[in-house]
Scaffold this active site. Structure first.
Site, PDB file in Angstrom:
ATOM      1  N   ARG A   1     -30.167   3.064  -1.696  1.00  0.00           N
ATOM      2  CA  ARG A   1     -28.884   2.429  -1.971  1.00  0.00           C
ATOM      3  C   ARG A   1     -28.902   1.031  -1.356  1.00  0.00           C
ATOM      4  O   ARG A   1     -29.712   0.717  -0.495  1.00  0.00           O
ATOM      5  CB  ARG A   1     -27.724   3.237  -1.361  1.00  0.00           C
TER       6      ARG A   1
ATOM      7  N   ASP B   1       0.861  -1.187   0.000  1.00  0.00           N
ATOM      8  CA  ASP B   1       0.000   0.000   0.000  1.00  0.00           C
ATOM      9  C   ASP B   1       0.896   1.235   0.000  1.00  0.00           C
ATOM     10  O   ASP B   1       1.961   1.223   0.615  1.00  0.00           O
ATOM     11  CB  ASP B   1      -0.860  -0.038   1.277  1.00  0.00           C
ATOM     12  N   ASN B   2       0.463   2.296  -0.699  1.00  0.00           N
ATOM     13  CA  ASN B   2       1.274   3.529  -0.682  1.00  0.00           C
ATOM     14  C   ASN B   2       0.789   4.506   0.388  1.00  0.00           C
ATOM     15  O   ASN B   2       1.291   5.628   0.462  1.00  0.00           O
ATOM     16  CB  ASN B   2       1.282   4.203  -2.065  1.00  0.00           C
TER      17      ASN B   2
ATOM     18  N   LYS C   1     -13.053   1.124 -13.834  1.00  0.00           N
ATOM     19  CA  LYS C   1     -13.408  -0.182 -13.246  1.00  0.00           C
ATOM     20  C   LYS C   1     -13.907  -1.132 -14.343  1.00  0.00           C
ATOM     21  O   LYS C   1     -13.544  -2.309 -14.374  1.00  0.00           O
ATOM     22  CB  LYS C   1     -14.462  -0.014 -12.149  1.00  0.00           C
TER      23      LYS C   1
ATOM     24  N   ILE D   1     -28.676  16.126   3.447  1.00  0.00           N
ATOM     25  CA  ILE D   1     -29.191  15.146   2.491  1.00  0.00           C
ATOM     26  C   ILE D   1     -29.410  15.850   1.154  1.00  0.00           C
ATOM     27  O   ILE D   1     -30.076  16.889   1.101  1.00  0.00           O
ATOM     28  CB  ILE D   1     -30.528  14.554   3.001  1.00  0.00           C
ATOM     29  N   PHE D   2     -28.833  15.278   0.098  1.00  0.00           N
ATOM     30  CA  PHE D   2     -29.064  15.846  -1.233  1.00  0.00           C
ATOM     31  C   PHE D   2     -30.403  15.335  -1.760  1.00  0.00           C
ATOM     32  O   PHE D   2     -30.631  14.125  -1.812  1.00  0.00           O
ATOM     33  CB  PHE D   2     -27.936  15.446  -2.199  1.00  0.00           C
TER      34      PHE D   2
ATOM     35  N   ASP E   1       3.950   2.064  -4.331  1.00  0.00           N
ATOM     36  CA  ASP E   1       2.859   2.413  -5.248  1.00  0.00           C
ATOM     37  C   ASP E   1       2.680   1.268  -6.244  1.00  0.00           C
ATOM     38  O   ASP E   1       3.672   0.710  -6.724  1.00  0.00           O
ATOM     39  CB  ASP E   1       3.241   3.711  -5.987  1.00  0.00           C
TER      40      ASP E   1
ATOM     41  N   TYR F   1     -14.265   7.058 -12.998  1.00  0.00           N
ATOM     42  CA  TYR F   1     -14.003   5.958 -12.060  1.00  0.00           C
ATOM     43  C   TYR F   1     -14.745   4.693 -12.521  1.00  0.00           C
ATOM     44  O   TYR F   1     -14.157   3.599 -12.583  1.00  0.00           O
ATOM     45  CB  TYR F   1     -14.447   6.373 -10.650  1.00  0.00           C
TER      46      TYR F   1
HETATM   47  N1  LIG Z   1     -16.010   1.411  -0.343  1.00  0.00           N
HETATM   48  C1  LIG Z   1     -16.909   1.107  -1.278  1.00  0.00           C
HETATM   49  O1  LIG Z   1     -18.128   1.295  -1.093  1.00  0.00           O
HETATM   50  C2  LIG Z   1     -16.457   0.474  -2.589  1.00  0.00           C
HETATM   51  C3  LIG Z   1     -17.448   0.133  -3.512  1.00  0.00           C
HETATM   52  C4  LIG Z   1     -17.050  -0.452  -4.712  1.00  0.00           C
HETATM   53  C5  LIG Z   1     -15.722  -0.717  -4.964  1.00  0.00           C
HETATM   54  N2  LIG Z   1     -14.777  -0.366  -4.061  1.00  0.00           N
HETATM   55  C6  LIG Z   1     -13.367  -0.679  -4.384  1.00  0.00           C
HETATM   56  O2  LIG Z   1     -12.807  -1.416  -3.310  1.00  0.00           O
HETATM   57  C7  LIG Z   1     -11.397  -1.163  -3.223  1.00  0.00           C
HETATM   58  C8  LIG Z   1     -11.047  -0.746  -1.810  1.00  0.00           C
HETATM   59  O3  LIG Z   1     -11.744   0.483  -1.520  1.00  0.00           O
HETATM   60  P1  LIG Z   1     -11.857   1.106  -0.061  1.00  0.00           P
HETATM   61  O4  LIG Z   1     -13.237   1.618   0.088  1.00  0.00           O
HETATM   62  O5  LIG Z   1     -11.295   0.165   0.935  1.00  0.00           O
HETATM   63  O6  LIG Z   1     -10.906   2.387  -0.239  1.00  0.00           O
HETATM   64  P2  LIG Z   1      -9.638   2.860   0.618  1.00  0.00           P
HETATM   65  O7  LIG Z   1      -9.263   4.206   0.060  1.00  0.00           O
HETATM   66  O8  LIG Z   1      -9.912   2.759   2.070  1.00  0.00           O
HETATM   67  O9  LIG Z   1      -8.549   1.782   0.232  1.00  0.00           O
HETATM   68  C9  LIG Z   1      -7.733   1.873  -0.905  1.00  0.00           C
HETATM   69  C10 LIG Z   1      -6.315   1.557  -0.458  1.00  0.00           C
HETATM   70  O10 LIG Z   1      -5.466   1.578  -1.602  1.00  0.00           O
HETATM   71  C11 LIG Z   1      -4.309   2.338  -1.305  1.00  0.00           C
HETATM   72  N3  LIG Z   1      -3.824   2.900  -2.571  1.00  0.00           N
HETATM   73  C12 LIG Z   1      -4.434   3.851  -3.328  1.00  0.00           C
HETATM   74  N4  LIG Z   1      -3.693   4.120  -4.417  1.00  0.00           N
HETATM   75  C13 LIG Z   1      -2.594   3.310  -4.344  1.00  0.00           C
HETATM   76  C14 LIG Z   1      -1.467   3.121  -5.171  1.00  0.00           C
HETATM   77  N5  LIG Z   1      -1.297   3.836  -6.289  1.00  0.00           N
HETATM   78  N6  LIG Z   1      -0.533   2.219  -4.798  1.00  0.00           N
HETATM   79  C15 LIG Z   1      -0.677   1.487  -3.649  1.00  0.00           C
HETATM   80  N7  LIG Z   1      -1.732   1.634  -2.832  1.00  0.00           N
HETATM   81  C16 LIG Z   1      -2.685   2.534  -3.170  1.00  0.00           C
HETATM   82  C17 LIG Z   1      -4.747   3.380  -0.305  1.00  0.00           C
HETATM   83  O11 LIG Z   1      -3.695   3.916   0.460  1.00  0.00           O
HETATM   84  C18 LIG Z   1      -5.754   2.593   0.527  1.00  0.00           C
HETATM   85  O12 LIG Z   1      -5.130   1.943   1.597  1.00  0.00           O
HETATM   86  C19 LIG Z   1     -11.103  -0.105  -4.279  1.00  0.00           C
HETATM   87  O13 LIG Z   1     -10.620  -0.752  -5.430  1.00  0.00           O
HETATM   88  C20 LIG Z   1     -12.458   0.525  -4.554  1.00  0.00           C
HETATM   89  O14 LIG Z   1     -12.526   1.089  -5.839  1.00  0.00           O
HETATM   90  C21 LIG Z   1     -15.105   0.224  -2.871  1.00  0.00           C
END
Ligand SMILES: NC(=O)c1ccc[n+]([C@@H]2O[C@H](COP(=O)([O-])OP(=O)(O)OC[C@H]3O[C@@H](n4cnc5c(N)ncnc54)[C@H](O)[C@@H]3O)[C@@H](O)[C@H]2O)c1
Length: 308
Positions: A207, A31-32, A144, A199-200, A51, A140
């Site tokens: 959801r 993780d970065n 995905k 609330i928007f 990263d 985004y």
């Molecule tokens: N939270 C939601 O409701 C949700 C819904 C759909 C999909 N997701 C997906 O789930 C995954 C996790 O999301 P989350 O909600 O835990 O978000 P989060 O931001 O808490 O976690 C993402 C993690 O990735 C790390 N990161 C970001 N860019 C990086 C890079 N370039 N290199 C290394 N590490 C990096 C961040 O430091 C963080 O720890 C993501 O792929 C997100 O798109 C989340």
């Protein structure tokens, strides 16, 4: 078995890592720390600060010889992707390709990937199944969707095995308020501070809120699911609609407080109703959400209240 969890210092990642360690996996977190926290990483896991776009990633894969990869690291904020499509593209696509190249060169057995309900965009009927038309309305959502296509082609061309999940709105302990699905986290923070929630629109928008522990369990089950269940996409959801107004009432009940609501104009481009079918995951992976919303919201509220 040895697994790498990218984004393991984040919200979903840290819960996934904990569950994997409890099940006996040898876990390395990469993780970065751009949105994640070092303190989120379980002491039983090894941590590498890097990263995902960094060229050193291939050396790490060559040294560590991971059996499995859970790829969660991403740029996760929808509005940020609109303002910074270049960075969203770099992290979510070039980062993914860097991970997939390392996987194929080191014969990783399976990649579990975090996609999103954002790939669907506006839909005509509910619940949304995996076969629905895909019309993302943000960059985004587009990165995905493109990621899912990269996974399918890496499977076809290089035999990389994968399972991709389209998570609904994930909520729970340790959620930040910047990324996707942050409404629970934003409201909970306001309620902890005895402030009104904004609330928007009329709050009738719905959801599909899924507890992070259920998402982490899906990630774990995907690692060991039979081969016939692999190389496809699944929704991970409760298949239940909850309005934003009802969400506020449930959070107020969990907090034991009266919560004031301030209505702001609806946001352009916001989808009114959302609910994902989870039949494919129930039938194909034998996964089923376990957490009741009222209890999950209670856990979320009490964990946030304890924070300094
Ligand atoms: N939270 C939601 O409701 C949700 C819904 C759909 C999909 N997701 C997906 O789930 C995954 C996790 O999301 P989350 O909600 O835990 O978000 P989060 O931001 O808490 O976690 C993402 C993690 O990735 C790390 N990161 C970001 N860019 C990086 C890079 N370039 N290199 C290394 N590490 C990096 C961040 O430091 C963080 O720890 C993501 O792929 C997100 O798109 C989340």
């Amino acid at each position: 078995m040895k697994a790498l969890v990218t984004g393991g210092a984040g919200f979903i990642g840290s819960h996934t890592v904990e569950k994997m360690l409890d099940k006996g996996w040898d876990v390395v977190v990469l993780d970065n720390l751009s949105t994640g926290l070092r303190d989120n990483v379980d002491a039983r896991a090894r941590f590498i600060e890097l990263d995902i776009v960094d060229s050193k990633l291939s050396n790490i894969f060559a040294q560590e010889k991971f059996d499995y990869v859970v790829h969660l690291a991403a740029q996760t904020a929808v509005p940020y992707s609109i303002d910074h499509p270049d960075i969203d593209c770099k992290v979510n696509l070039l980062g993914l390709v860097n991970v997939l190249e390392a996987c194929r060169h080191t014969s990783v057995k399976r990649v579990v990937f975090a996609s999103s309900a954002a790939v669907y965009g506006d839909v005509d009927s509910l619940p949304v199944t995996e076969e629905c038309t895909l019309n993302p309305t943000s960059f985004y959502g587009l990165t995905k969707l493109t990621s899912e296509k990269y996974l399918a082609l890496y499977n076809q061309i290089h035999g990389v095995n994968y399972i991709a999940f389209r998570y609904a709105n994930v909520y729970g302990e340790r959620q930040g308020d910047g990324g996707e699905g942050g409404v629970v986290s934003i409201f909970t923070r306001k309620i902890c501070l005895d402030q009104p929630v904004h609330i928007f629109g009329d709050g009738g928008q719905t959801r599909d809120f899924i507890y992070v522990g259920d998402v982490a369990e899906a990630n774990c089950q995907a690692l060991t699911a039979p081969q016939m269940a692999a190389n496809r996409v699944y929704n991970i959801s409760t298949q239940t609609q909850t309005s934003v107004n009802d969400l506020v009432e449930l959070l107020a009940a969990a907090a034991g407080k009266q919560v004031d609501k301030i209505h702001a104009p609806a946001r352009d481009g916001d989808i009114y109703h959302s609910m994902l079918s989870n039949q494919a995951a129930v039938e194909g992976l034998y996964w089923r959400p376990q957490m009741l919303l009222a209890e999950g919201l209670g856990r979320t509220y009490h964990s946030l209240k304890k924070m300094p």
